[in-house]
Design an enzyme around this catalytic site. Structure first.
Site, short mmCIF file in Angstrom:
data_model
loop_
_atom_site.label_atom_id
_atom_site.label_comp_id
_atom_site.label_asym_id
_atom_site.label_seq_id
_atom_site.Cartn_x
_atom_site.Cartn_y
_atom_site.Cartn_z
N ARG A 118 0.84 -1.19 0.00
CA ARG A 118 0.00 0.00 0.00
C ARG A 118 0.88 1.24 0.00
NH1 ARG A 118 -3.69 -2.55 4.82
NH2 ARG A 118 -4.95 -3.97 3.53
N ARG A 136 -12.23 4.19 8.47
CA ARG A 136 -10.99 4.15 7.69
C ARG A 136 -11.16 4.79 6.32
NH1 ARG A 136 -8.80 -2.10 8.17
NH2 ARG A 136 -7.73 -1.92 10.18
N ARG A 177 -15.29 -8.48 7.26
CA ARG A 177 -14.37 -8.35 8.39
C ARG A 177 -15.11 -8.53 9.73
NH1 ARG A 177 -9.27 -6.71 7.03
NH2 ARG A 177 -9.01 -5.75 4.98
#
Length: 204
Positions: free
Chosen positions: A46, A139, A150
């Site tokens: 990332r 996020r 998740r």
């Protein structure tokens, strides 16, 4: 048997619970006393991530060859990518005279328990699934489908953590400063007691 401080510390908990934040603060405060076990992964780096720092980024073929050669203590697959902790990275930290800290998924914890590593197991729990959902959504990098996936994984991890004898210590990250104080004491081998897992029956 090694004293608690010299035994590796396995840190686990759901994605978004704050493990990385706690670990980063500990390594910043005690750069000479602790070392992070840098995992291998097949996912792409990332922005801002460096090879060998956050992860060893390797092609899928390389990862599978390492796995076949018995290089990993544990491996996991998540969202189509492989992750693994190698024996070599743990040895390198120990050889530097530091306590090795491993950030591991629940399926990795199961695998480590079948090895001779003999670590201390510490589980980081959210105060509730509702709060965990808010953190994941905050996020700004997760789709709603990803958040749901998740959360489903988190529920399974927490159910596993509730089984007797799975984890030595639990930290409920309901307040970052409080959670870090407890985590620091555990990492330094000073804390004998952690939190209790909260009931997580929220409608998420």
């Amino acid at each position: 048997m090694l004293p608690d401080f010299l035994r590796p510390l396995v840190l686990s908990g759901p994605s978004g619970v704050g493990k990385s934040t706690l670990l980063r603060r500990l390594l910043d405060e005690f750069p000479d006393r602790f070392g992070f076990s840098v995992s291998h992964t097949t996912r792409a780096a990332r922005p801002g991530e460096e090879d060998g720092k956050q992860y060893h980024f390797v092609p899928r073929e390389t990862f599978l060859q390492l796995k076949e050669n018995g290089a990993f203590i544990e491996t996991a697959e998540f969202s189509g990518n492989f992750y693994g902790t190698s024996f070599q990275t743990v040895r390198q930290v120990h050889d530097r005279g530091q306590r090795c800290i491993l950030d591991i998924e629940a399926q990795g914890v199961r695998q480590i328990k079948a090895t001779s590593l003999n670590p201390i197991y510490c589980f980081i729990s959210p105060p509730s699934l509702k709060i965990l959902r808010e953190r994941l959504q905050g996020r700004g990098t997760e789709s709603e489908a990803s958040v749901q996936k998740r959360l489903a994984t988190a529920l399974k991890e927490i159910e596993y953590a509730k089984q007797p004898g799975i984890h030595d210590l639990v930290i409920v990250n309901d307040d970052l400063e409080r959670a870090y104080r407890l985590f620091k004491r555990i990492a330094l081998g000073e804390a004998a007691n952690g939190d209790q897992l909260p009931p997580l029956d929220d409608d998420v």
